[in-house]
Design an enzyme around this catalytic site. Structure first.
Site, PDB file in Angstrom:
ATOM      1  N   SER A  76       2.478   4.000 -15.423  1.00 21.77           N
ATOM      2  CA  SER A  76       1.325   4.342 -16.271  1.00 21.77           C
ATOM      3  C   SER A  76       0.053   4.298 -15.440  1.00 21.77           C
ATOM      4  CB  SER A  76       1.161   3.329 -17.414  1.00 21.77           C
ATOM      5  OG  SER A  76       2.326   3.241 -18.192  1.00 21.77           O
TER       6      SER A  76
ATOM      7  N   GLU B  86       5.535   6.441  -9.549  1.00 18.66           N
ATOM      8  CA  GLU B  86       4.141   6.036  -9.321  1.00 18.66           C
ATOM      9  C   GLU B  86       3.480   6.930  -8.294  1.00 18.66           C
ATOM     10  OE1 GLU B  86       3.189   1.878  -8.740  1.00 18.66           O
ATOM     11  OE2 GLU B  86       5.169   1.320  -9.448  1.00 18.66           O
TER      12      GLU B  86
ATOM     13  N   HIS C 262       0.222   1.117 -12.998  1.00 16.97           N
ATOM     14  CA  HIS C 262       1.034  -0.035 -13.418  1.00 16.97           C
ATOM     15  C   HIS C 262       2.500   0.403 -13.512  1.00 16.97           C
ATOM     16  CE1 HIS C 262       1.755  -3.906 -15.322  1.00 16.97           C
ATOM     17  NE2 HIS C 262       2.581  -3.274 -16.130  1.00 16.97           N
TER      18      HIS C 262
ATOM     19  N   ASN D 292      -6.170   2.349 -12.785  1.00 17.00           N
ATOM     20  CA  ASN D 292      -5.159   1.446 -12.229  1.00 17.00           C
ATOM     21  C   ASN D 292      -3.783   2.066 -12.442  1.00 17.00           C
ATOM     22  OD1 ASN D 292      -4.007  -1.065 -11.221  1.00 17.00           O
ATOM     23  ND2 ASN D 292      -3.473  -1.543 -13.344  1.00 17.00           N
TER      24      ASN D 292
ATOM     25  N   LYS E 257      -6.735  -8.639  -8.239  1.00 13.96           N
ATOM     26  CA  LYS E 257      -7.921  -9.349  -8.741  1.00 13.96           C
ATOM     27  C   LYS E 257      -8.615  -8.501  -9.795  1.00 13.96           C
ATOM     28  CE  LYS E 257      -7.936 -12.892  -5.903  1.00 13.96           C
ATOM     29  NZ  LYS E 257      -7.925 -14.289  -6.353  1.00 13.96           N
TER      30      LYS E 257
ATOM     31  N   ASP F 175      -4.615  -4.533 -17.576  1.00 12.64           N
ATOM     32  CA  ASP F 175      -3.707  -3.518 -18.135  1.00 12.64           C
ATOM     33  C   ASP F 175      -4.031  -3.092 -19.562  1.00 12.64           C
ATOM     34  OD1 ASP F 175      -2.289  -3.743 -15.738  1.00 12.64           O
ATOM     35  OD2 ASP F 175      -1.031  -5.345 -16.551  1.00 12.64           O
TER      36      ASP F 175
ATOM     37  N   GLY G  41       0.779  -1.240   0.000  1.00 13.01           N
ATOM     38  CA  GLY G  41       0.000   0.000   0.000  1.00 13.01           C
ATOM     39  C   GLY G  41       0.806   1.283   0.000  1.00 13.01           C
ATOM     40  N   SER G  42       1.978   1.296  -0.662  1.00 18.89           N
ATOM     41  CA  SER G  42       2.738   2.559  -0.673  1.00 18.89           C
ATOM     42  C   SER G  42       2.069   3.608  -1.565  1.00 18.89           C
ATOM     43  CB  SER G  42       4.193   2.331  -1.076  1.00 18.89           C
ATOM     44  OG  SER G  42       4.298   2.037  -2.436  1.00 18.89           O
ATOM     45  N   ASN G  43       1.400   3.179  -2.630  1.00 19.39           N
ATOM     46  CA  ASN G  43       0.642   4.151  -3.436  1.00 19.39           C
ATOM     47  C   ASN G  43      -0.543   4.694  -2.645  1.00 19.39           C
ATOM     48  OD1 ASN G  43       1.622   4.499  -6.376  1.00 19.39           O
ATOM     49  ND2 ASN G  43       1.880   2.314  -5.973  1.00 19.39           N
TER      50      ASN G  43
END
Ligand code: GRF
Length: 197
Positions: free
Chosen positions: A133, A171, A101, A99, A83, A142, A11-13
């Site tokens: 991205s 990111e 990536h 999302n 998922k 993706d 969970g760093s983002n």
């Protein structure tokens, strides 16, 4: 804009979003969804008093839609969520699920391309640059339209771990900018060029 962040790992983002979007920001993380009860991101959310929901069945659209509606969520971010999101949820939240990536899509995306697999593939192919991205989420991993990318150089002697760390910094910037860009467009994900911002 009320944001749900879906995670499967550390969970760093998620942390970057929480830090950049304190209460009163145009976007606020109001819910964290995970398929794994012991994911680092779940504990992180709890530490910030953000409600969490562990999916009993990630493939059940009713469970998703019930929890998203209960928290009045208007925008969904997948940040290391491994998922698929059920199609009825994608339909209900069309243009509102993104999302992040860790490569320059369309390079090095698709099934099985997550985490260190991505960075190993970049090095194995001898790419001179990589990056992060943000894309719209569709039914295939993706494959949705890319909204924004941020480039990072690949150094000749990089290990996958070193490259991963450099990409992760990008990111953390890109995800925050993407969420703020969406908030500026009333919760509709929009494409933007980070270099021009
Ligand atoms: C990130 O590299 C993200 O791009 C990918 O999974 C990783 C999640 O890292 N989808 P974290 O859980 O946000 O630290």
């Amino acid at each position: 804009m009320r944001v749900a962040v879906c995670i499967s790992g550390r969970g760093s983002n998620l942390e970057a979003l929480i830090k950049a979007l304190p209460p009163g920001s145009p976007a606020e993380v109001v819910l964290v969804i995970s398929n794994r009860p012991k994911a680092g991101g779940v504990f992180l959310a709890q530490g910030h008093n953000i409600p969490t929901h562990i999916l009993a069945d990630p493939a059940d659209p009713a469970e998703w839609l019930t929890v998203l509606k209960a928290h009045d969520v208007g925008f969904v971010v997948l940040a290391g969520f491994l998922k698929k999101v059920p199609e009825p949820v994608l339909t209900e939240y069309r243009w509102r699920i993104i999302n992040i990536h860790p490569s320059l899509l369309p390079n090095h995306g698709g099934p099985g391309m997550y985490g260190m697999h991505v960075h190993r593939a970049v090095l194995a192919r001898g790419d001179h640059e990589s990056g992060a991205s943000v894309h719209l989420v569709t039914a295939e991993y993706d494959e949705g339209p890319v909204l924004a990318r941020m480039r990072v150089p690949v150094q000749a002697a990089d290990t996958p771990e070193e490259l991963a760390a450099r990409v992760l910094k990008a990111e953390h910037k890109l995800i925050v900018d993407a969420v703020l860009a969406a908030a500026a467009y009333k919760g509709r994900a929009v494409s933007f060029n980070l270099a021009e911002r």
